[in-house]
Design a protein around this motif. Structure first.
Motif, PDB file in Angstrom:
ATOM      1  N   GLU A 166       5.220   3.202  -6.033  1.00 16.89           N
ATOM      2  CA  GLU A 166       5.182   4.026  -4.827  1.00 16.89           C
ATOM      3  C   GLU A 166       3.946   4.910  -4.831  1.00 16.89           C
ATOM      4  OE1 GLU A 166       9.146   5.051  -2.565  1.00 16.89           O
ATOM      5  OE2 GLU A 166       8.993   6.192  -4.405  1.00 16.89           O
ATOM      6  N   TYR A 167       3.176   4.822  -3.742  1.00 10.51           N
ATOM      7  CA  TYR A 167       2.073   5.752  -3.545  1.00 10.51           C
ATOM      8  C   TYR A 167       1.853   5.903  -2.052  1.00 10.51           C
ATOM      9  CZ  TYR A 167      -2.326   8.224  -4.329  1.00 10.51           C
ATOM     10  OH  TYR A 167      -3.313   9.174  -4.351  1.00 10.51           O
ATOM     11  N   VAL A 168       1.402   7.074  -1.662  1.00  8.02           N
ATOM     12  CA  VAL A 168       1.201   7.364  -0.246  1.00  8.02           C
ATOM     13  C   VAL A 168       0.005   6.593   0.293  1.00  8.02           C
ATOM     14  CG1 VAL A 168       2.230   9.645  -0.373  1.00  8.02           C
ATOM     15  CG2 VAL A 168      -0.214   9.371  -0.801  1.00  8.02           C
ATOM     16  N   GLY A 169       0.017   6.360   1.589  1.00  8.49           N
ATOM     17  CA  GLY A 169      -1.176   5.866   2.249  1.00  8.49           C
ATOM     18  C   GLY A 169      -2.199   6.977   2.275  1.00  8.49           C
TER      19      GLY A 169
ATOM     20  N   PHE B   1      -7.448  -0.201  -6.137  1.00  6.12           N
ATOM     21  CA  PHE B   1      -6.132  -0.815  -5.969  1.00  6.12           C
ATOM     22  C   PHE B   1      -5.953  -1.281  -4.528  1.00  6.12           C
ATOM     23  CE2 PHE B   1      -5.551   3.868  -5.980  1.00  6.12           C
ATOM     24  CZ  PHE B   1      -5.169   4.056  -4.672  1.00  6.12           C
ATOM     25  N   VAL B   2      -4.931  -2.121  -4.343  1.00  5.24           N
ATOM     26  CA  VAL B   2      -4.639  -2.709  -3.032  1.00  5.24           C
ATOM     27  C   VAL B   2      -3.176  -2.432  -2.715  1.00  5.24           C
ATOM     28  CG1 VAL B   2      -4.575  -4.823  -1.677  1.00  5.24           C
ATOM     29  CG2 VAL B   2      -6.357  -4.514  -3.429  1.00  5.24           C
ATOM     30  N   TYR B   3      -2.896  -1.980  -1.503  1.00  9.26           N
ATOM     31  CA  TYR B   3      -1.525  -1.671  -1.100  1.00  9.26           C
ATOM     32  C   TYR B   3      -0.734  -2.939  -0.775  1.00  9.26           C
ATOM     33  CZ  TYR B   3      -2.447   3.351  -0.549  1.00  9.26           C
ATOM     34  OH  TYR B   3      -2.746   4.675  -0.773  1.00  9.26           O
ATOM     35  N   GLY B   4       0.560  -2.917  -1.119  1.00  5.43           N
ATOM     36  CA  GLY B   4       1.486  -3.879  -0.544  1.00  5.43           C
ATOM     37  C   GLY B   4       1.672  -3.558   0.930  1.00  5.43           C
ATOM     38  N   ASN B   5       2.182  -4.514   1.677  1.00  5.88           N
ATOM     39  CA  ASN B   5       2.339  -4.312   3.118  1.00  5.88           C
ATOM     40  C   ASN B   5       3.664  -3.644   3.482  1.00  5.88           C
ATOM     41  OD1 ASN B   5      -0.160  -5.707   3.898  1.00  5.88           O
ATOM     42  ND2 ASN B   5       0.868  -7.520   3.102  1.00  5.88           N
TER      43      ASN B   5
ATOM     44  N   GLU C 199       5.652   5.342   1.754  1.00  5.16           N
ATOM     45  CA  GLU C 199       5.129   4.970   0.443  1.00  5.16           C
ATOM     46  C   GLU C 199       5.133   3.458   0.281  1.00  5.16           C
ATOM     47  OE1 GLU C 199       5.190   7.086  -2.848  1.00  5.16           O
ATOM     48  OE2 GLU C 199       5.072   8.982  -1.781  1.00  5.16           O
ATOM     49  N   ARG C 200       4.102   2.954  -0.383  1.00  2.00           N
ATOM     50  CA  ARG C 200       3.966   1.526  -0.651  1.00  2.00           C
ATOM     51  C   ARG C 200       3.532   1.324  -2.099  1.00  2.00           C
ATOM     52  NH1 ARG C 200       2.100   2.087   4.645  1.00  2.00           N
ATOM     53  NH2 ARG C 200       3.001   0.603   6.129  1.00  2.00           N
ATOM     54  N   PRO C 201       3.851   0.183  -2.679  1.00  2.00           N
ATOM     55  CA  PRO C 201       3.321  -0.099  -4.015  1.00  2.00           C
ATOM     56  C   PRO C 201       1.826  -0.358  -3.968  1.00  2.00           C
ATOM     57  CG  PRO C 201       4.527  -1.994  -3.172  1.00  2.00           C
ATOM     58  CD  PRO C 201       4.718  -0.895  -2.173  1.00  2.00           C
ATOM     59  N   ILE C 202       1.146  -0.016  -5.047  1.00  2.00           N
ATOM     60  CA  ILE C 202      -0.285  -0.334  -5.161  1.00  2.00           C
ATOM     61  C   ILE C 202      -0.491  -1.285  -6.342  1.00  2.00           C
ATOM     62  CG2 ILE C 202      -1.145   1.748  -4.050  1.00  2.00           C
ATOM     63  CD1 ILE C 202      -1.647   2.917  -6.859  1.00  2.00           C
ATOM     64  N   PHE C 203      -1.357  -2.272  -6.145  1.00  2.00           N
ATOM     65  CA  PHE C 203      -1.635  -3.305  -7.131  1.00  2.00           C
ATOM     66  C   PHE C 203      -3.086  -3.178  -7.581  1.00  2.00           C
ATOM     67  CE2 PHE C 203       1.835  -4.633  -4.507  1.00  2.00           C
ATOM     68  CZ  PHE C 203       2.705  -5.309  -5.358  1.00  2.00           C
ATOM     69  N   SER C 204      -3.329  -3.390  -8.859  1.00  2.00           N
ATOM     70  CA  SER C 204      -4.652  -3.193  -9.419  1.00  2.00           C
ATOM     71  C   SER C 204      -5.664  -4.182  -8.848  1.00  2.00           C
ATOM     72  CB  SER C 204      -4.612  -3.343 -10.943  1.00  2.00           C
ATOM     73  OG  SER C 204      -5.912  -3.205 -11.490  1.00  2.00           O
ATOM     74  N   ALA C 205      -6.852  -3.674  -8.516  1.00  2.00           N
ATOM     75  CA  ALA C 205      -7.942  -4.545  -8.064  1.00  2.00           C
ATOM     76  C   ALA C 205      -8.509  -5.367  -9.214  1.00  2.00           C
ATOM     77  CB  ALA C 205      -9.049  -3.708  -7.434  1.00  2.00           C
ATOM     78  N   LYS C 206      -8.114  -5.047 -10.449  1.00  2.00           N
ATOM     79  CA  LYS C 206      -8.566  -5.815 -11.610  1.00  2.00           C
ATOM     80  C   LYS C 206      -7.830  -7.148 -11.738  1.00  2.00           C
ATOM     81  CE  LYS C 206     -11.224  -2.460 -13.343  1.00  2.00           C
ATOM     82  NZ  LYS C 206     -12.690  -2.563 -13.489  1.00  2.00           N
ATOM     83  N   ILE C 207      -6.694  -7.267 -11.061  1.00  2.00           N
ATOM     84  CA  ILE C 207      -5.951  -8.523 -11.090  1.00  2.00           C
ATOM     85  C   ILE C 207      -6.728  -9.564 -10.282  1.00  2.00           C
ATOM     86  CG2 ILE C 207      -3.765  -9.648 -10.480  1.00  2.00           C
ATOM     87  CD1 ILE C 207      -2.459  -6.892 -10.546  1.00  2.00           C
TER      88      ILE C 207
END
Length: 273
Positions: A94-97, A105-109, A226-234
């Motif tokens: 969970e992280y805010v927009g 990082f990249v947000y989930g939709n 809030e949305r999950p954030i995914f690493s840009a390193k992936i």
């Protein structure tokens, strides 16, 4: 076919299966999950209390069903963001927009939830939020890396303005930040704190401070989404697949599964979507 030939063929088939990973247990891919304490949504487990919170249970249900094993790192938010940015964690649930979000990082939709916000203040304080002008002169509590810009850009700008540094108290810590903020308000060291109303009510009940503090409305101008954030390193393809799993899974568990998870924590949201 002779017995020896049958055994030879069976051995060859088992070798093929082992090489391809088919039929072998214990080889699920690991998803590294960083998260901070935000009860009852994300909780650090302790002796005798293994629950990790509403959102972590949702994550576990969604990704376990797709064959992932979750590896958890309980850290303060600022450290969790850094770990996702550095690729040490794959996701923070969970992280805010944020208007200040970096390319790390990249947000989930799909959102986890959209939360109504409120303020906590002393019981005898008549103050109410009426736009950013009503904050001026008040001592505001917040935490490192906490971003309110999706709910109120003026509020975030006020917190970040160096001219207001003497009136903004940034509370850092591992898992007791909310307890410390609430007690600082009781002790007249700060005046107010804004957050998800559900979290405020949970902390107020747990600390039994109803005689000293009150939760007041209105909160900030917009809901906390809030949305999950995914690493840009992936790698991009893998990251997109992880986001797809989250998006499809979050939509799929709306309804009965969502209610079951919320009820486990004695939580009921009027509009959990």
């Amino acid at each position: 076919m002779s017995r020896s030939k049958m055994l030879h063929r069976l051995s060859f088939l088992l070798l093929l299966l082992a090489g391809s990973g088919i039929g072998s247990a214990g080889h699920a891919e690991t998803l590294k999950v960083c998260y901070d304490q935000w009860s009852p949504l994300t909780i650090f487990p302790s002796n005798g209390a293994s629950a990790r919170g509403v959102v972590i249970d949702m994550f576990d249900e969604i990704y376990t069903a797709q064959g992932y094993e979750l590896e958890f790192y309980e850290v303060p938010l600022a450290r969790g963001l850094a770990m996702v940015s550095d690729g040490l964690c794959d996701v923070l649930p969970e992280y805010v927009g944020s208007t200040h979000a970096e390319n790390a990082f990249v947000y989930g939709n799909e959102p986890t939830f959209a939360y109504t916000t409120a303020f906590v203040i002393r019981r005898d304080d008549p103050w109410r939020y009426n736009g950013i002008q009503s904050i001026r002169g008040k001592r505001v509590a917040t935490g490192p890396g906490w971003d309110y810009s999706s709910m109120s850009v003026p509020y975030q700008d006020y917190i970040e303005d160096p001219k207001n540094a003497d009136l903004v108290e940034v509370i850092a810590g591992y898992d007791d930040v909310f307890d410390r903020i609430f007690r600082m308000i009781v002790e007249d060291r700060v005046d107010l704190y804004a957050d998800n109303e559900l979290v405020l009510q949970h902390v107020l009940n747990r600390l039994n401070l109803h005689d000293d503090l009150q939760i007041v409305h209105p909160g900030l101008e917009r809901k906390l989404v809030e949305r999950p954030i995914f690493s840009a390193k992936i790698p991009a393809a893998k990251r997109q697949d992880l986001i797809r799993i989250w998006d499809e899974g979050r939509r799929a568990i709306k309804g009965e599964t969502e209610r079951r998870i919320l009820e486990k924590y004695n939580v009921k949201l009027e509009d959990p979507s």
